[in-house]
Design a protein around this motif. Sequence first.
Motif, short mmCIF file in Angstrom:
data_model
loop_
_atom_site.label_atom_id
_atom_site.label_comp_id
_atom_site.label_asym_id
_atom_site.label_seq_id
_atom_site.Cartn_x
_atom_site.Cartn_y
_atom_site.Cartn_z
N GLY A 1 0.82 -1.19 0.00
CA GLY A 1 0.00 0.00 0.00
C GLY A 1 0.85 1.25 0.00
O GLY A 1 2.02 1.22 0.40
N ALA A 2 0.27 2.35 -0.43
CA ALA A 2 0.98 3.62 -0.34
C ALA A 2 1.19 4.01 1.11
O ALA A 2 2.18 4.65 1.46
CB ALA A 2 0.18 4.71 -1.07
N GLY B 1 3.09 1.18 4.97
CA GLY B 1 3.22 1.63 3.60
C GLY B 1 4.46 1.04 2.95
O GLY B 1 5.34 0.49 3.63
N LEU B 2 4.57 1.18 1.66
CA LEU B 2 5.66 0.58 0.90
C LEU B 2 7.02 0.95 1.47
O LEU B 2 7.93 0.10 1.55
CB LEU B 2 5.57 1.01 -0.57
CG LEU B 2 6.67 0.54 -1.51
CD1 LEU B 2 6.67 -0.98 -1.64
CD2 LEU B 2 6.51 1.20 -2.88
N THR C 1 11.84 -2.18 5.30
CA THR C 1 10.56 -1.82 4.70
C THR C 1 10.04 -2.92 3.77
O THR C 1 10.75 -3.85 3.39
CB THR C 1 10.70 -0.53 3.89
OG1 THR C 1 11.62 -0.75 2.81
CG2 THR C 1 11.21 0.61 4.77
N THR C 2 8.79 -2.76 3.37
CA THR C 2 8.22 -3.64 2.35
C THR C 2 8.99 -3.50 1.04
O THR C 2 9.22 -4.48 0.32
CB THR C 2 6.74 -3.32 2.14
OG1 THR C 2 6.02 -3.60 3.35
CG2 THR C 2 6.15 -4.14 1.01
N ALA C 3 9.42 -2.27 0.73
CA ALA C 3 10.22 -2.07 -0.49
C ALA C 3 11.52 -2.85 -0.42
O ALA C 3 11.95 -3.47 -1.41
CB ALA C 3 10.51 -0.58 -0.67
N LEU D 1 6.81 7.18 -4.75
CA LEU D 1 6.91 5.79 -4.29
C LEU D 1 7.78 4.96 -5.23
O LEU D 1 8.54 4.09 -4.78
CB LEU D 1 5.50 5.18 -4.20
CG LEU D 1 4.59 5.75 -3.11
CD1 LEU D 1 3.17 5.25 -3.29
CD2 LEU D 1 5.11 5.38 -1.73
N ARG D 2 7.71 5.23 -6.51
CA ARG D 2 8.49 4.46 -7.48
C ARG D 2 9.98 4.80 -7.40
O ARG D 2 10.84 3.91 -7.49
CB ARG D 2 7.97 4.73 -8.88
CG ARG D 2 8.67 3.93 -9.97
CD ARG D 2 8.27 4.39 -11.36
NE ARG D 2 8.74 5.75 -11.62
CZ ARG D 2 8.40 6.46 -12.70
NH1 ARG D 2 7.58 5.94 -13.60
NH2 ARG D 2 8.88 7.68 -12.88
#
Length: 459
Positions: A12-13, A94-95, A106-108, A138-139
């Motif tokens: 998610g954002a 969030g990401l 993080t998820t990233a 986010l990208r």
Amino acid sequence: MSLTLDRLVVAGAHRSSGKTTLAIALAAAFTGAGVAVQPYKKGPDFIDPMWLTLAAGRPCHTLDFFFHGNDAILPAFAAPAAGAALALIEGNIGLHDGVDVEGSDTTAALACRLAAPVLLVVNCQGMTRGIAPLLLGLRDFPPRPTLGGVVLNQVGSARHQAKLIAAIDRYVGLPILGALPHLADGEVRQRHLGITPVAEASQCQAVVARLGAAARDDLDLDRIREIAATAPDLDLQPAAPIPPIPAPRVLLGVAQDGAFTFYYPENLAALRQAGAELVFFSPLTDDHLPDVDGLYLGGGFPEFHAARLAANVALRGEIERRGRDGMAIYAECGGLMYLSRALTWHGKRHPMVGLLPCAVEMTDRPQAGGYCRLTPTALHPWGGGVEVRAHEFHHSRVVGYEGGGDLAFRVERGHGLDGSGDGIVVGHTVANYAHLHTGATPDWAARFVDFVAATRRAA
């Protein structure tokens, strides 16, 4: 050795973007289409994994940098993947959110570690053109995970959707893989610890079915599967073969019903691997304990079932007697609450087992939440002395504790019972707020089973 497996991180954002709902919907839709889906959840959690397990028909496993460390993430991912065609990994928060300011947890970071594309879900309420800079940030923010596409959640109308798509096409160029105007109809009711546990949600199978239908109707499942298939092979270190489960040497009673649902499948597997045969029983409905040598009382929501737990006088009395007679008992959070003298919620006091020299009262605000580090003290019957990494989240506190200052754990980080210690010890019973995970403390199950065996022989 290498692992070939289609995989996708659902992120998610920010918190409450709809990632859990989307992950459940995808798991249900792909499983319904005959795809063997292996679900995972990033971070410490019990409730989301129960829903993902229900949707996929395979136990959801935990991936967590705090528990596993960076090196053990890949083995933890590969171990349950046998026979799966698609891995779905639900992120947390969030990401790019995490404890470490550098983003290592993080998820990233997990998506990069797994070389998995990310399917990003955005809650679009009150948003139009502003979705473009959000997605660009986010990208492009380090560590720059591969964004495979975006799903628009909480879209208000066809006009709203058109504005969102136009902004994304004009400024971002990410594939739009669906818009979900009606997922709120399938969302699981929220509770003070998050999404409602499967064991307590009415018509939970119908909820999963409805979410699967929404995914089939509103998402481009074929394209999502194609994006998951772009994940490259993972290079893995050769893993030591998992030994066969040995013949059981102890019988371990495990409380499992609507009140007690919080168990990591990795922990149950570790107990079996250590030589325990797990015998499940219900403190809500069983009048007596099964024939067991020790007890494991996990977390859950005993407060919602306090009247029924209190009404089962026979079982409460038997557990107290067995505990005072020297049975080995390990309890976490909800299990601690159950072993106390009484549980008070909304001004009503319910008698509990009475083994612990304290009572518990529910609170409106969380008393603790997040990761914790604990060091076993000399009082811990099977502690081992090595630092324990765990997590806690509870809306209750111990009151009227009469056990003195010595506890099973010294809190190095976190809250526990009082900010300095955790783990009430009564005879061979340890009851703490912290939840352990075998990924962080690999030998806890063997030490506990050894202790159960030793105390059984001594009894």
